[in-house]
Design a protein around this motif. Structure first.
Motif, mmCIF file in Angstrom:
data_model
loop_
_atom_site.group_PDB
_atom_site.id
_atom_site.type_symbol
_atom_site.label_atom_id
_atom_site.label_comp_id
_atom_site.label_asym_id
_atom_site.label_seq_id
_atom_site.Cartn_x
_atom_site.Cartn_y
_atom_site.Cartn_z
ATOM 1 N N GLU A 1 0.827 -1.210 0.000
ATOM 2 C CA GLU A 1 0.000 0.000 0.000
ATOM 3 C C GLU A 1 0.859 1.257 0.000
ATOM 4 O O GLU A 1 0.557 2.236 -0.707
ATOM 5 N N LEU A 2 1.937 1.248 0.765
ATOM 6 C CA LEU A 2 2.850 2.392 0.766
ATOM 7 C C LEU A 2 3.445 2.611 -0.623
ATOM 8 O O LEU A 2 3.536 3.743 -1.109
ATOM 9 N N ALA A 3 3.837 1.522 -1.273
ATOM 10 C CA ALA A 3 4.448 1.622 -2.601
ATOM 11 C C ALA A 3 3.473 2.139 -3.646
ATOM 12 O O ALA A 3 3.886 2.751 -4.639
ATOM 13 N N SER A 4 2.175 1.905 -3.440
ATOM 14 C CA SER A 4 1.175 2.310 -4.435
ATOM 15 C C SER A 4 0.619 3.714 -4.194
ATOM 16 O O SER A 4 -0.175 4.205 -4.989
ATOM 17 N N ALA B 1 0.802 11.858 -1.001
ATOM 18 C CA ALA B 1 0.234 11.118 0.126
ATOM 19 C C ALA B 1 1.312 10.323 0.858
ATOM 20 O O ALA B 1 1.313 10.244 2.100
ATOM 21 N N LEU B 2 2.244 9.748 0.112
ATOM 22 C CA LEU B 2 3.334 8.999 0.733
ATOM 23 C C LEU B 2 4.228 9.935 1.541
ATOM 24 O O LEU B 2 4.635 9.609 2.662
ATOM 25 N N GLU C 1 2.534 10.589 4.781
ATOM 26 C CA GLU C 1 2.506 9.416 5.645
ATOM 27 C C GLU C 1 3.873 9.167 6.273
ATOM 28 O O GLU C 1 3.969 8.843 7.472
ATOM 29 N N VAL C 2 4.945 9.319 5.500
ATOM 30 C CA VAL C 2 6.287 9.109 6.039
ATOM 31 C C VAL C 2 6.613 10.191 7.072
ATOM 32 O O VAL C 2 7.191 9.902 8.138
ATOM 33 N N GLU C 3 6.230 11.438 6.802
ATOM 34 C CA GLU C 3 6.451 12.499 7.783
ATOM 35 C C GLU C 3 5.704 12.204 9.081
ATOM 36 O O GLU C 3 6.226 12.400 10.182
ATOM 37 N N GLY D 1 11.108 17.247 9.240
ATOM 38 C CA GLY D 1 10.253 18.203 8.546
ATOM 39 C C GLY D 1 9.514 17.563 7.385
ATOM 40 O O GLY D 1 9.233 16.358 7.376
ATOM 41 N N ARG D 2 9.196 18.380 6.388
ATOM 42 C CA ARG D 2 8.449 17.904 5.223
ATOM 43 C C ARG D 2 9.310 16.957 4.407
ATOM 44 O O ARG D 2 10.480 17.216 4.147
#
Length: 431
Positions: A258-261, A266-267, A270-272, A280-281
């Motif tokens: 799901e992360l890869a897609s 959006a990714l 989510e990682v931040e 930061g960003r």
């Protein structure tokens, strides 16, 4: 009527009066002391180091640099080996130092460990190691291999491997036949050289996958690697040159996919979020990749003129920066043994030499493999005593100075039988 002369084609021109000669079908044959199969980082290091040591070396690997977004953390002993071998100066500009290693318990469980920050200067080092992207690493190692006078690089694959009592015979995809005393198999988890030697493996699977990607970010990383321990596995950000970091996120397989897609924006968000905005960003570079996690260890690391190095002999999850560092210790041990055997006129691919290599590598490989396995399982466990034990261990590592320093030193450089090439010898100026 005159007979038409026989003609042959030479550089696009037809020359009258010369009979056509069939092309030779005799394969080219090379003789080598050592033949390395596989052109990843481990195979390229092995080829460079064996050639530098004066062995007539053949490397069989395609001369293509894969678009590999993964990174490798080279720990202190590995950096020393590359420096001694003359390989480090080209690699160093592409690296970021790892001066701090931070562990954050982000499990949200009842028993949680305190945040821990290990500093390299506590054990007299400028950095625990250096992080580098695999693509420039392979490029630098390949450029060095091209310039080794005792190294022949076949831009091919190994199509057939025949093991004999006095030599092994490898037929490459370009038709070249190589007769060699020793094969250093660096041809991956499904190693053909391992199969040819008749070596079996022990395997086990994890219900996890690693999502890996590189990010630029707003805040500086200050040369600190941060590993968040989560209920599904480590979420680790490792410095790259500039305000950039590599991510290894160990998750349940469907979550990693799901992360890869996800769309890049959006990714990034989510990682931040998962990183608690410490950098930061975030801004994704390129694309991410997903790798299912598993472990395996070969039952022998050497037999029938084949020595296994790197992922031909062992593999485990990307936890604790152990993968390529363990592979480089394979190489350093194998070169040291080959040099000792050559010194007394022995057979570098014979049973005695390979048995010695196997004995040298078994303790190191198994201790690292089982250590990584135990850490991973302890993190995933829902059993409260296991969680309490893990938290207590990290607490003691944070508060007890001698234990803390032992863990740091052992984590980057195992003390038992460290090969000579990693002990800080003076570099060969001709390397």
């Amino acid at each position: 009527m005159a007979k038409e002369p026989i003609r042959k084609e030479t550089h696009g021109q037809l020359i009258p009066g010369e009979a056509a000669t069939p092309a030779t079908t005799e394969p080219k044959t090379l003789k080598a002391d050592v033949t390395i199969i596989g052109g990843g980082p481990a195979g390229l290091v092995a080829a460079n180091v064996f050639a530098r040591s004066g062995f007539h070396t053949v490397l069989i690997a395609l001369k293509t640099v894969p678009g590999d977004r993964r990174t490798t953390a080279l720990l202190a002993a590995s950096v020393e080996m590359l420096r001694v071998s003359g390989l480090w100066p080209a690699i160093a500009p592409h690296t970021a130092p790892l001066a701090t290693m931070r562990i954050v318990d982000d499990t949200g469980r009842l028993f949680r460990a305190p945040e821990i920050a290990f500093e390299a200067n506590e054990i007299g080092l400028d950095a625990f190691g250096y992080n580098v992207e695999n693509t420039p690493l392979v490029t630098c190692l390949g450029a060095s291999a091209e310039n080794r006078p005792t190294l022949t690089w076949l831009d091919a694959t190994a199509e057939d491997i025949a093991i004999g009592e006095e030599a092994a015979r490898i037929t490459a995809s370009d038709g070249t036949v190589v007769e060699t005393a020793l094969i250093a198999g660096s041809d991956g988890r499904n190693s053909p050289s391992r199969e040819a030697a008749g070596i079996s493996v022990r395997r086990w699977q994890y219900r996890q996958a690693a999502f890996v990607a590189n990010f630029a970010h707003d805040a500086p990383h200050h040369n600190a690697s941060t590993e968040f321990h989560t209920p599904s596995g480590p979420f680790t950000l490792v410095p790259l040159p500039g305000d950039r970091s590599s991510l290894v996120c160990v998750e349940r397989p469907h979550v990693a996919e799901e992360l890869a897609s996800m769309e890049p924006a959006a990714l990034d968000a989510e990682v931040e979020r998962r990183a608690h905005s410490i950098l930061g960003r975030m801004d994704l570079e390129g694309v991410g990749q997903v790798f299912p996690l598993s472990s395996f260890v070969a039952k022998k690391f050497g037999a029938n003129r084949v020595a296994l190095i790197g992922e031909a002999g062992h593999g485990f999850p990307p936890i604790g920066a152990q993968g390529l560092n363990l592979s480089l210790r394979d190489i350093a041990s194998l070169v040291e043994i080959a040099e000792d055997v050559r010194r007394v006129g022995g057979d570098i691919g014979g049973p005695e030499a390979l048995a010695r290599y196997d004995r040298a590598r078994q303790p190191d490989v198994w201790s690292r493999t089982l250590g990584v396995d135990a850490l991973n399982r302890a993190l995933l466990s829902d059993f409260l005593p296991v969680q309490a034990l893990r938290g207590a261990g990290l607490y003691l590592a944070n508060r007890v100075g001698p234990l803390r320093r032992i863990m740091m030193r052992e984590g980057i450089t195992p003390r038992f039988r460290l090969p000579k090439l990693m002990r800080g010898h003076k570099a060969d100026p001709a390397a």
